[in-house]
Motif scaffolding. Structure first.
Motif, PDB file in Angstrom:
ATOM      1  N   ASP A  46       0.831  -1.217   0.000  1.00 36.96           N
ATOM      2  CA  ASP A  46       0.000   0.000   0.000  1.00 36.96           C
ATOM      3  C   ASP A  46       0.864   1.266   0.000  1.00 36.96           C
ATOM      4  N   LEU A  47       1.948   1.238   0.770  1.00 45.16           N
ATOM      5  CA  LEU A  47       2.814   2.422   0.802  1.00 45.16           C
ATOM      6  C   LEU A  47       3.459   2.663  -0.561  1.00 45.16           C
ATOM      7  N   ARG A  48       3.653   1.582  -1.306  1.00 44.02           N
ATOM      8  CA  ARG A  48       4.260   1.725  -2.627  1.00 44.02           C
ATOM      9  C   ARG A  48       3.247   2.141  -3.690  1.00 44.02           C
ATOM     10  N   LEU A  49       2.010   1.661  -3.579  1.00 43.51           N
ATOM     11  CA  LEU A  49       1.116   1.763  -4.740  1.00 43.51           C
ATOM     12  C   LEU A  49      -0.226   2.464  -4.533  1.00 43.51           C
ATOM     13  N   THR A  50      -0.658   2.626  -3.293  1.00 42.92           N
ATOM     14  CA  THR A  50      -2.010   3.152  -3.115  1.00 42.92           C
ATOM     15  C   THR A  50      -2.152   4.594  -3.613  1.00 42.92           C
ATOM     16  N   GLU A  51      -1.083   5.386  -3.468  1.00 42.53           N
ATOM     17  CA  GLU A  51      -1.171   6.750  -4.002  1.00 42.53           C
ATOM     18  C   GLU A  51      -1.331   6.743  -5.520  1.00 42.53           C
ATOM     19  N   ILE A  52      -0.636   5.790  -6.163  1.00 39.17           N
ATOM     20  CA  ILE A  52      -0.772   5.658  -7.622  1.00 39.17           C
ATOM     21  C   ILE A  52      -2.207   5.248  -7.963  1.00 39.17           C
ATOM     22  N   GLY A  53      -2.727   4.290  -7.207  1.00 41.78           N
ATOM     23  CA  GLY A  53      -4.103   3.832  -7.414  1.00 41.78           C
ATOM     24  C   GLY A  53      -5.118   4.963  -7.245  1.00 41.78           C
ATOM     25  N   ARG A  54      -4.830   5.839  -6.279  1.00 43.42           N
ATOM     26  CA  ARG A  54      -5.711   6.991  -6.053  1.00 43.42           C
ATOM     27  C   ARG A  54      -5.653   7.944  -7.246  1.00 43.42           C
ATOM     28  N   LYS A  55      -4.423   8.157  -7.726  1.00 40.19           N
ATOM     29  CA  LYS A  55      -4.229   9.103  -8.823  1.00 40.19           C
ATOM     30  C   LYS A  55      -4.962   8.652 -10.094  1.00 40.19           C
ATOM     31  N   VAL A  56      -4.981   7.340 -10.325  1.00 38.66           N
ATOM     32  CA  VAL A  56      -5.662   6.855 -11.527  1.00 38.66           C
ATOM     33  C   VAL A  56      -7.155   6.629 -11.278  1.00 38.66           C
ATOM     34  N   GLY A  57      -7.609   6.970 -10.087  1.00 38.12           N
ATOM     35  CA  GLY A  57      -9.046   6.975  -9.836  1.00 38.12           C
ATOM     36  C   GLY A  57      -9.632   5.660  -9.367  1.00 38.12           C
ATOM     37  N   LEU A  58      -8.785   4.709  -8.986  1.00 38.28           N
ATOM     38  CA  LEU A  58      -9.297   3.396  -8.636  1.00 38.28           C
ATOM     39  C   LEU A  58      -9.418   3.181  -7.131  1.00 38.28           C
ATOM     40  N   VAL A  59      -8.666   3.958  -6.370  1.00 38.21           N
ATOM     41  CA  VAL A  59      -8.725   3.815  -4.913  1.00 38.21           C
ATOM     42  C   VAL A  59      -9.869   4.674  -4.393  1.00 38.21           C
ATOM     43  N   ASP A  60     -10.865   4.012  -3.803  1.00 40.87           N
ATOM     44  CA  ASP A  60     -12.045   4.755  -3.341  1.00 40.87           C
ATOM     45  C   ASP A  60     -11.765   5.418  -1.985  1.00 40.87           C
ATOM     46  N   ASP A  61     -12.733   6.186  -1.530  1.00 38.40           N
ATOM     47  CA  ASP A  61     -12.526   6.970  -0.310  1.00 38.40           C
ATOM     48  C   ASP A  61     -12.244   6.087   0.904  1.00 38.40           C
ATOM     49  N   LYS A  62     -12.898   4.935   0.964  1.00 37.24           N
ATOM     50  CA  LYS A  62     -12.713   4.050   2.114  1.00 37.24           C
ATOM     51  C   LYS A  62     -11.258   3.580   2.198  1.00 37.24           C
ATOM     52  N   ARG A  63     -10.739   3.088   1.077  1.00 40.33           N
ATOM     53  CA  ARG A  63      -9.369   2.607   1.048  1.00 40.33           C
ATOM     54  C   ARG A  63      -8.387   3.755   1.305  1.00 40.33           C
ATOM     55  N   TRP A  64      -8.707   4.902   0.752  1.00 44.45           N
ATOM     56  CA  TRP A  64      -7.837   6.080   0.893  1.00 44.45           C
ATOM     57  C   TRP A  64      -7.737   6.491   2.358  1.00 44.45           C
ATOM     58  N   LYS A  65      -8.877   6.394   3.040  1.00 39.71           N
ATOM     59  CA  LYS A  65      -8.910   6.774   4.458  1.00 39.71           C
ATOM     60  C   LYS A  65      -8.068   5.792   5.289  1.00 39.71           C
ATOM     61  N   ILE A  66      -8.255   4.492   5.012  1.00 38.38           N
ATOM     62  CA  ILE A  66      -7.482   3.470   5.733  1.00 38.38           C
ATOM     63  C   ILE A  66      -5.988   3.681   5.509  1.00 38.38           C
ATOM     64  N   PHE A  67      -5.643   3.995   4.264  1.00 37.82           N
ATOM     65  CA  PHE A  67      -4.240   4.207   3.894  1.00 37.82           C
ATOM     66  C   PHE A  67      -3.652   5.400   4.651  1.00 37.82           C
ATOM     67  N   ASN A  68      -4.383   6.499   4.664  1.00 39.02           N
ATOM     68  CA  ASN A  68      -3.867   7.696   5.335  1.00 39.02           C
ATOM     69  C   ASN A  68      -3.779   7.502   6.842  1.00 39.02           C
ATOM     70  N   GLN A  69      -4.721   6.715   7.368  1.00 42.70           N
ATOM     71  CA  GLN A  69      -4.667   6.395   8.789  1.00 42.70           C
ATOM     72  C   GLN A  69      -3.404   5.601   9.099  1.00 42.70           C
ATOM     73  N   LYS A  70      -3.062   4.666   8.211  1.00 41.36           N
ATOM     74  CA  LYS A  70      -1.864   3.855   8.414  1.00 41.36           C
ATOM     75  C   LYS A  70      -0.615   4.736   8.404  1.00 41.36           C
ATOM     76  N   LYS A  71      -0.581   5.671   7.449  1.00 44.11           N
ATOM     77  CA  LYS A  71       0.579   6.566   7.366  1.00 44.11           C
ATOM     78  C   LYS A  71       0.708   7.405   8.631  1.00 44.11           C
ATOM     79  N   LYS A  72      -0.456   7.885   9.099  1.00 45.25           N
ATOM     80  CA  LYS A  72      -0.470   8.710  10.306  1.00 45.25           C
ATOM     81  C   LYS A  72       0.029   7.907  11.505  1.00 45.25           C
TER      82      LYS A  72
END
Lengths: 628, 207
Positions: free
Chosen positions: A441-467
């Motif tokens: 996720d740290l490697r690819l989720t931002e890319i997935g978000r940029k191409v429009g495939l990572v939805d808000d739920k996944r994005w939130k979980i990802f940012n929580q993990k980073k935090k």
């Protein structure tokens, strides 16, 4: 004529990811499959993951794909392979409930907005100059679209072989696609013929498990998807048995009946997963081979015999099976078979998985000469992402070898091609210490978000993990007096330091890790397993990861030296003729990719780098001159 | 490479592993005296290569007689230490008759490149020359600054590997790979396929 933005041909593991990626990014998508009963069908192993494949599943998941989620929903056993060999090579492997896997994926497709799942055999594709494509089915239905993803798996002119019996059909007796191969040839694609196979399925009630070693799932691990992280519920077990000298004798006595040796099979099979007869011949010094008995589903008694694939005649097959310990009375339900199929030479594709000779056509999965569900899904999601970007007129996505196993996989097949079904392996990845499951996720989720495939739920979980990662790193400098950590160090066989020591330095000790520290000091109680695990790896391997990061930076220099599309290799002296031919065929995007083409030498690359630089400088000057 | 005589202008190299030895084969351009400028450079290169090589494989066509040109080449070679005379085309009728005493006294191996016959005998011969120390290794020296630097780097990586004794296998593997890549800067070999071939020849991974 019905109009769609995109048509995906084939609803296997590649097609499902491609169609979901397209539909989820807002494209009206038609997913055509030969049979609705074969959607996301686990035609061989009832298993997802495994060495290097587990990494692929996590990467597909991190980009916003479905394979990890669907596996978590339907797994009946989960294990972590190579757990003693370090985090880089650890891989999850699940036994999936084959019937549920199919059901759940089909249900997901059916519920997805913009996605239309339909049964139908594609027989032709027309590509028009204005970019429209017409897809025709055997029933003469015509669908207009602007992008097509080919994810036909092993169904192109496929042929099943058992002994001297052959039948033109797909896996498991499903109907195959007879006409699409010729349509591809008309479009100018060069085809290859590959072979694979699957072992027999036997009735579980007829197996004597009492004399076999059991292999249970693990409880203290986390499942695949970053969305649904929790401990697995293990519901089934596997068993281990072996072939023996009698089995080998039966095979050797009947070798003349084996199509792989009689010449009946022409396709090229995978070296990593040979049929049992090939294994006996190739590894003649071994007096036994491992066989795993894997349950296919909770709602059937069928058991898969891993490692026992063969194309021997059925009477020989039965003798072979019954010679194995525990299988003396085995009742065969499905016979083992070999299957041959057409695929394309993947060097005809760009690293975006778009065809070089026809824009808007994308290819993913076994049609590209790969093997494996995970390899297929990995390409499927990239083909889907790029078909969407193509439809929207945006720059397409190319994952680098340093971004993930997906990058390694695609770069390998489009740059070097393959002369056997391609399987992902950890040794193919240069930067595997960095390309782990836990940080996909740290490697690819931002890319997935940029191409429009990572939805808000996944994005939130990802940012929580980073935090949370940042938070946990903040407390690592906290120091402890020797008296506070005496038990922790003593119990784990470490020498007690004379002065206070920080948490970070404790983690770096060989026999201590973050989990052990927490057992004694409870400093990480507020964090979940994922965060502690991630931090632990990042700290323990800090020095090595830094080395790898430096290597990646060096590697990226060549990857970032783009070779312009207009660059004409033939115009220049200094490049060897062989190199020019190869470069023109592969059309590498950058100097890095060029350097990985076989037949292009380091000397050629040195020359090419200079030429490309000169070309770019001249163009810049020209543009400047025009501007003035 | 082409089938036409005299068209090998570049020096072609290929390596194989035989037993525990890596053998580097170099196919040289012909040594025929020529007016052609390019060909002349090729010939000079070949002579240079001959000087540097440990063993010379002098390939003769067994289906025809020895001609002046063959003799000429042999003259050039004759000062060379380790010559193995290879008589090719044993699949055809033997016409070649070795009359020269010098030539007869050399190691002779008859082969058929077409039918791939006796190729292993060549490898074994070279190997035995190494084992019996007919090939002198003492002249092997590090040639330039760059190579010295690379070898020093290798030394550093080796001590890093020693330090990583307690680390997990993936780390040790990474360091070994690093060492290999470093050595590859000298040998020109960093191809991953070797490892993959090796894995496939020993294990079945399954799907």
């Amino acid at each position: 004529m019905e109009k769609y933005d995109a048509v995906v041909i084939g609803a296997g593991h590649a097609g499902c990811e491609a169609a979901l990626a397209l539909a989820r990014t807002g494209n009206k998508t038609l997913l055509l499959t030969l049979s609705l009963d074969a959607v996301a069908f686990l035609a061989c192993n009832p298993s997802i993951g495994g060495t290097a494949k587990g990494q692929l599943v996590c990467e597909v998941d991190a980009l916003g794909g479905e394979m990890g989620v669907n596996t978590d929903k339907t797994l009946i056993q989960l294990r972590m392979l190579n757990s003693g060999k370090g985090p880089a090579v650890q891989s999850l492997r699940a036994q999936a409930d084959k019937i549920e896997y199919h059901n759940q994926m089909k249900l997901t497709l059916e519920k997805t907005q913009n996605l239309f799942l339909r049964q139908g055999e594609v027989v032709d594709i027309e590509c028009h100059d204005d970019g429209t494509k017409i897809v025709t089915t055997a029933l003469e239905q015509k669908f207009e679209c602007r992008a097509v993803v080919f994810a036909t798996g092993v169904y192109l002119k496929s042929r099943i072989i058992i002994g001297d019996w052959t039948k033109d059909c797909g896996p498991n007796g499903f109907a195959n696609a007879q006409k699409l191969s010729s349509a591809l040839e008309r479009l100018g694609f060069k085809l290859l013929r590959f072979k694979t196979g699957t072992p027999a399925r036997i009735n579980g009630r007829s197996i004597d498990y009492s004399c076999l070693d059991v292999q249970k799932g693990e409880e203290n691990i986390q499942n695949f998807s970053f969305l649904t992280r929790h401990k697995p519920k293990n519901k089934a077990v596997c068993y281990l048995t072996y072939t023996n000298l009698e089995t080998h004798k039966i095979i050797l006595d009947n070798l003349d009946k084996a199509p792989v040796f009689s010449g009946l099979i022409k396709g090229v099979g995978p070296r990593y997963c040979p049929s049992i007869e090939t294994k006996i011949v190739r590894f003649a010094d071994k007096d036994r081979h491992q066989l795993f008995l894997e349950p296919e589903s909770l709602s059937t008694q069928e058991v898969y015999i891993q490692g026992f694939s063969t194309s021997m005649p059925v009477d020989v097959q039965e003798k072979m099976i019954r010679s194995v310990k525990g299988l003396e009375n085995a009742e065969v339900m499905r016979d083992s078979y070999a299957i041959e199929y057409d695929c394309i030479d993947p060097t005809q594709l760009m690293p975006t998985l778009e065809a070089k000779n026809c824009s808007g056509l994308f290819f993913a999965g076994q049609i590209n000469g790969t093997s494996g569900y995970e390899e297929a899904a990995a390409q499927g999601i990239i083909a889907g992402i790029n078909a969407n970007l193509y439809l929207k007129g945006k720059e397409q996505l190319v994952l680098k070898r340093s971004d993930g196993y997906i990058g390694v996989l695609i770069d390998d097949i489009v740059t070097k091609g393959t002369n056997e079904p391609y399987r992902m392996m950890t040794s193919r990845a240069e930067y595997r210490l960095f390309l782990r499951q836990d940080n996909a996720d740290l490697r690819l989720t931002e890319i997935g978000r940029k191409v429009g495939l990572v939805d808000d739920k996944r994005w939130k979980i990802f940012n929580q993990k980073k935090k949370n990662l940042n938070k946990i790193f903040e407390i690592l400098s906290k120091k402890f007096k020797p008296t506070e950590i005496e038990n922790l160090f003593k119990d784990n066989g470490e020498n007690l330091p004379k002065e206070s020591i920080s948490l970070k330095d404790m983690i770096k000790r060989n026999n201590i890790d973050a989990f052990k520290i927490n057992d004694y000091l409870h400093v990480f109680d507020g964090f979940n397993f994922d965060i502690i695990n991630e931090m632990n790896i990042m700290v323990k391997y800090e020095g090595y990861l830094k080395q790898q990061t430096e290597e990646i930076e060096k590697f990226k220099k060549n990857e970032n030296m783009i070779i312009p599309k207009e660059f004409d290799y033939k115009q220049y002296h200094g490049l060897r003729l062989e190199a020019v031919e190869k470069l023109e065929q592969i059309k590498p995007l950058n100097i890095g990719q060029a350097s990985r083409i076989s037949g292009v030498s380091p000397a050629d690359i040195a020359v090419l780098s200079v030429l490309v630089k000169k070309f770019n400088d001249e163009n810049k000057n020209k543009k400047n001159a025009e501007y003035k | 490479m082409t089938d036409i005589e005299g068209t090998t202008r570049d020096v072609l190299t290929e390596s194989i592993f035989y037993k525990d030895l890596r053998l580097n084969f170099i196919d040289t351009a012909g040594l025929r005296e020529s007016e052609d400028k390019v060909e002349k450079i090729g010939i000079e290169k070949s002579k240079e290569t001959l000087k540097r090589s440990d063993v010379v494989l002098f390939v003769l066509d067994g289906s025809r007689k020895l001609n002046d040109y063959d003799k000429e080449i042999f003259e050039i070679l004759n000062d060379n230490k380790n010559i193995i005379v290879i008589i090719n085309k044993m699949d055809k009728e033997r016409v070649l008759n070795l009359t020269e005493d010098d030539l007869k006294s050399k190691d002779l191996i008859e082969i058929s490149a077409l039918q791939e016959k006796n190729i292993d005998l060549i490898k074994e011969k070279i190997y035995s020359k190494v084992v019996s120390e007919e090939i002198n290794y003492s002249k092997i020296v590090v040639i330039n600054e760059r190579q010295i630097e690379i070898l020093n780097n290798c030394k550093d990586v080796i001590s890093e590997i020693e330090d990583a004794k307690n680390q997990s296998m993936d780390v040790v593997a990474m360091l070994i790979k690093k060492l290999w890549n470093e050595l590859g800067k000298i040998t020109g070999d960093s191809e991953n396929e070797h490892i993959i071939d090796l894995i496939f020849s020993k294990f079945c991974l399954g799907k």
